[in-house]
Motif scaffolding. Structure first.
Motif, PDB file in Angstrom:
ATOM      1  N   TYR A  37       0.817  -1.215   0.000  1.00  0.00           N
ATOM      2  CA  TYR A  37       0.000   0.000   0.000  1.00  0.00           C
ATOM      3  C   TYR A  37       0.852   1.266   0.000  1.00  0.00           C
ATOM      4  O   TYR A  37       0.563   2.213  -0.716  1.00  0.00           O
ATOM      5  CB  TYR A  37      -0.930   0.006   1.224  1.00  0.00           C
ATOM      6  CG  TYR A  37      -1.834   1.218   1.246  1.00  0.00           C
ATOM      7  CD1 TYR A  37      -2.892   1.331   0.354  1.00  0.00           C
ATOM      8  CD2 TYR A  37      -1.617   2.265   2.136  1.00  0.00           C
ATOM      9  CE1 TYR A  37      -3.712   2.435   0.343  1.00  0.00           C
ATOM     10  CE2 TYR A  37      -2.427   3.390   2.135  1.00  0.00           C
ATOM     11  CZ  TYR A  37      -3.474   3.469   1.234  1.00  0.00           C
ATOM     12  OH  TYR A  37      -4.277   4.584   1.217  1.00  0.00           O
ATOM     13  N   VAL A  58     -13.994 -10.917   4.616  1.00  0.00           N
ATOM     14  CA  VAL A  58     -15.045 -10.642   3.624  1.00  0.00           C
ATOM     15  C   VAL A  58     -14.565  -9.579   2.628  1.00  0.00           C
ATOM     16  O   VAL A  58     -14.637  -9.766   1.405  1.00  0.00           O
ATOM     17  CB  VAL A  58     -16.347 -10.173   4.326  1.00  0.00           C
ATOM     18  CG1 VAL A  58     -17.358  -9.669   3.302  1.00  0.00           C
ATOM     19  CG2 VAL A  58     -16.954 -11.314   5.121  1.00  0.00           C
ATOM     20  N   LEU A  83     -13.787 -10.131  -1.383  1.00  0.00           N
ATOM     21  CA  LEU A  83     -14.597  -9.400  -2.364  1.00  0.00           C
ATOM     22  C   LEU A  83     -13.704  -8.534  -3.247  1.00  0.00           C
ATOM     23  O   LEU A  83     -13.911  -8.448  -4.455  1.00  0.00           O
ATOM     24  CB  LEU A  83     -15.632  -8.528  -1.648  1.00  0.00           C
ATOM     25  CG  LEU A  83     -16.834  -9.267  -1.070  1.00  0.00           C
ATOM     26  CD1 LEU A  83     -17.766  -8.307  -0.350  1.00  0.00           C
ATOM     27  CD2 LEU A  83     -17.603  -9.989  -2.174  1.00  0.00           C
ATOM     28  N   MET A  96     -18.993  -4.848  -8.105  1.00  0.00           N
ATOM     29  CA  MET A  96     -19.427  -4.067  -6.947  1.00  0.00           C
ATOM     30  C   MET A  96     -19.521  -2.565  -7.188  1.00  0.00           C
ATOM     31  O   MET A  96     -20.114  -1.844  -6.400  1.00  0.00           O
ATOM     32  CB  MET A  96     -18.497  -4.332  -5.767  1.00  0.00           C
ATOM     33  CG  MET A  96     -18.656  -5.712  -5.183  1.00  0.00           C
ATOM     34  SD  MET A  96     -17.706  -5.947  -3.708  1.00  0.00           S
ATOM     35  CE  MET A  96     -16.049  -5.759  -4.290  1.00  0.00           C
ATOM     36  N   GLY A  97     -18.889  -2.069  -8.205  1.00  0.00           N
ATOM     37  CA  GLY A  97     -18.952  -0.626  -8.449  1.00  0.00           C
ATOM     38  C   GLY A  97     -17.798   0.098  -7.781  1.00  0.00           C
ATOM     39  O   GLY A  97     -17.312  -0.316  -6.729  1.00  0.00           O
ATOM     40  N   LYS A  98     -17.399   1.210  -8.414  1.00  0.00           N
ATOM     41  CA  LYS A  98     -16.181   1.899  -7.967  1.00  0.00           C
ATOM     42  C   LYS A  98     -16.285   2.437  -6.543  1.00  0.00           C
ATOM     43  O   LYS A  98     -15.356   2.307  -5.758  1.00  0.00           O
ATOM     44  CB  LYS A  98     -15.891   3.064  -8.914  1.00  0.00           C
ATOM     45  CG  LYS A  98     -15.012   2.704 -10.087  1.00  0.00           C
ATOM     46  CD  LYS A  98     -14.604   3.956 -10.799  1.00  0.00           C
ATOM     47  CE  LYS A  98     -13.787   3.634 -12.037  1.00  0.00           C
ATOM     48  NZ  LYS A  98     -13.444   4.839 -12.774  1.00  0.00           N
ATOM     49  N   ILE A  99     -17.413   3.078  -6.229  1.00  0.00           N
ATOM     50  CA  ILE A  99     -17.536   3.732  -4.916  1.00  0.00           C
ATOM     51  C   ILE A  99     -17.461   2.686  -3.805  1.00  0.00           C
ATOM     52  O   ILE A  99     -16.723   2.851  -2.839  1.00  0.00           O
ATOM     53  CB  ILE A  99     -18.884   4.481  -4.813  1.00  0.00           C
ATOM     54  CG1 ILE A  99     -19.001   5.439  -5.981  1.00  0.00           C
ATOM     55  CG2 ILE A  99     -19.025   5.155  -3.452  1.00  0.00           C
ATOM     56  CD1 ILE A  99     -18.898   6.870  -5.700  1.00  0.00           C
ATOM     57  N   PHE A 100     -18.218   1.587  -3.996  1.00  0.00           N
ATOM     58  CA  PHE A 100     -18.225   0.545  -2.963  1.00  0.00           C
ATOM     59  C   PHE A 100     -16.837  -0.069  -2.826  1.00  0.00           C
ATOM     60  O   PHE A 100     -16.362  -0.309  -1.714  1.00  0.00           O
ATOM     61  CB  PHE A 100     -19.267  -0.519  -3.332  1.00  0.00           C
ATOM     62  CG  PHE A 100     -19.512  -1.512  -2.245  1.00  0.00           C
ATOM     63  CD1 PHE A 100     -20.206  -1.146  -1.105  1.00  0.00           C
ATOM     64  CD2 PHE A 100     -19.046  -2.813  -2.337  1.00  0.00           C
ATOM     65  CE1 PHE A 100     -20.426  -2.045  -0.083  1.00  0.00           C
ATOM     66  CE2 PHE A 100     -19.260  -3.727  -1.324  1.00  0.00           C
ATOM     67  CZ  PHE A 100     -19.972  -3.337  -0.197  1.00  0.00           C
ATOM     68  N   VAL A 101     -16.187  -0.320  -3.960  1.00  0.00           N
ATOM     69  CA  VAL A 101     -14.835  -0.900  -3.929  1.00  0.00           C
ATOM     70  C   VAL A 101     -13.886   0.053  -3.216  1.00  0.00           C
ATOM     71  O   VAL A 101     -13.064  -0.360  -2.401  1.00  0.00           O
ATOM     72  CB  VAL A 101     -14.331  -1.196  -5.363  1.00  0.00           C
ATOM     73  CG1 VAL A 101     -12.845  -1.513  -5.358  1.00  0.00           C
ATOM     74  CG2 VAL A 101     -15.092  -2.353  -5.959  1.00  0.00           C
ATOM     75  N   LYS A 102     -14.036   1.360  -3.514  1.00  0.00           N
ATOM     76  CA  LYS A 102     -13.144   2.352  -2.893  1.00  0.00           C
ATOM     77  C   LYS A 102     -13.286   2.322  -1.371  1.00  0.00           C
ATOM     78  O   LYS A 102     -12.292   2.225  -0.654  1.00  0.00           O
ATOM     79  CB  LYS A 102     -13.483   3.751  -3.416  1.00  0.00           C
ATOM     80  CG  LYS A 102     -12.531   4.818  -2.913  1.00  0.00           C
ATOM     81  CD  LYS A 102     -12.910   6.172  -3.419  1.00  0.00           C
ATOM     82  CE  LYS A 102     -13.730   6.911  -2.412  1.00  0.00           C
ATOM     83  NZ  LYS A 102     -13.932   8.324  -2.727  1.00  0.00           N
ATOM     84  N   PHE A 157     -12.042  -0.891   0.107  1.00  0.00           N
ATOM     85  CA  PHE A 157     -10.581  -0.897   0.084  1.00  0.00           C
ATOM     86  C   PHE A 157     -10.028  -0.087   1.266  1.00  0.00           C
ATOM     87  O   PHE A 157      -9.104  -0.533   1.956  1.00  0.00           O
ATOM     88  CB  PHE A 157     -10.106  -0.294  -1.248  1.00  0.00           C
ATOM     89  CG  PHE A 157      -8.609  -0.272  -1.416  1.00  0.00           C
ATOM     90  CD1 PHE A 157      -7.902  -1.438  -1.629  1.00  0.00           C
ATOM     91  CD2 PHE A 157      -7.905   0.922  -1.368  1.00  0.00           C
ATOM     92  CE1 PHE A 157      -6.522  -1.416  -1.778  1.00  0.00           C
ATOM     93  CE2 PHE A 157      -6.540   0.944  -1.516  1.00  0.00           C
ATOM     94  CZ  PHE A 157      -5.841  -0.229  -1.732  1.00  0.00           C
TER      95      PHE A 157
END
Lengths: 225, 115
Positions: free
Chosen positions: A35, A137, A141, A149-155, A158
């Motif tokens: 990271y 989880v 995912l 899942m879509g960018k916002i949810f992934v962001k 993360f």
């Protein structure tokens, strides 16, 4: 005379805790290196492969403990979820630790009697359990379904995965580990080869309600013939 | 025997109230997480299916116009003609193709703010 001893950490809990400890450290080291871009690109890729591989062991360890030792898991959750009057009273002086460790006269001298876990441990371990489940989880995912899942949810997932693990590691390294080292008998019971037992007197000193309410003599456990 | 005392088995410690409390919390956590995740994936998948349908429709339209590849597009064809080259030709490759390959699979999630 031989001192009386009580089994505090059965084998299943020792395996779960120690595999968790080793894999957590490996995961946080590889995760932080990736990271914060502390290594070059090929090493980073290798670290990610390691991160995923160790993540598999981490996941199996958690679900193995939950499903193969459901009795111990249920007992642990029960001990963590009981918040009685004495649990809240513990926070009046934080278990006497500020007084003992730093000489700070904070709250009453007498510590409210606690069960197997004191209030601080209950709070911390609930966070640990939530984070172990949450990191498993979110990690899987992010690995397997980012496109679905879509960018916002992934962001946000993360960020939860990265910063949640870092903050939980700080809690573990800066609070849980030093306090575990102070509690020598528990430390030896957790890491020695063989039975994870502690002296009954020590257990009574730290967890009087556990000793009084939840323990029984080994002989009584034997089936009657 | 190394120790003389053990914790009572779960059946002797766990009251009905404890069971409901722990079971309720665990069920709620698992159910809510499961519902949230499946709901998001389901909705996301419906968007993907809609987009897929739209792309197929576009493809059909292009096929009807005999424009199945970008180089068949009249304005692209004109560009090739102006440059005195053809698709995959030497000049086209020099002007239109990139020579660098970057492995992006481990890039940190940059640009997510533009979502």
């Amino acid at each position: 005379m031989h001192e009386k001893r009580v089994l505090k950490f059965p084998l299943s809990e020792k395996v779960f805790h120690n595999v968790n400890l080793i894999t957590w450290i490996a995961l946080i080291v590889t995760g932080v290196l990736i990271y914060f871009q502390l290594v070059d690109e090929p090493t980073s890729e290798l670290m990610m492969d390691w991160h995923i591989g160790i993540g598999i062991v981490f996941t199996i360890n958690f679900f193995g403990f939950v499903f193969l030792n459901f009795d111990r898991f249920a007992l642990m959750m029960r001990n963590l979820l009981i918040w009685d009057r004495d649990t809240f009273a513990w926070f009046k002086n934080f278990g006497g630790y500020p007084r003992r460790l730093f000489g700070i006269k904070f709250g009453p001298e007498e510590v409210a009697p606690q069960g197997r876990f004191n209030a601080g441990q209950k709070a911390a371990y609930l966070i640990f359990m939530f984070m172990i489940f949450g990191l498993i989880v979110s990690g899987w995912l992010l690995y397997a379904y980012p496109a679905a899942m879509g960018k916002i949810f992934v962001k946000w997932m993360f960020y939860f995965h990265v910063w949640g693990s870092i903050l939980t590691s700080l809690l573990a390294f800066c609070v849980h580990m030093p306090l575990a080292v102070i509690n020598v008998e528990d430390l030896k019971a957790m890491f020695r080869i063989g039975a994870g037992d502690v002296p009954l007197d020590d257990a009574h000193h730290h967890a009087p309600k556990w000793v009084e309410n939840d323990l029984m003599a080994v002989d009584a456990a034997k089936p009657a013939h | 025997m190394k120790f003389q005392y053990i914790e009572k088995p779960v059946g002797k410690i766990f009251s009905r109230r404890d069971f409901l409390k722990a079971g309720g919390v665990m069920t709620a956590v698992v159910a809510m997480t499961g519902y949230a995740i499946t709901d998001i994936i389901k909705r996301r998948k419906s968007y993907i299916a809609m987009r897929q349908e739209g792309l197929y429709k576009d493809d059909k339209r292009c096929q009807n116009l005999k424009l199945t590849s970008s180089h068949q597009n009249p304005s692209c064809a004109k560009s090739y003609e102006d440059l005195k080259t053809e698709p995959m030709g030497e000049i086209a490759e020099k002007l239109l193709h990139t020579n660098a390959y970057f492995d992006r699979k481990n890039l940190i999630l940059q640009g997510a703010n533009h979502a």
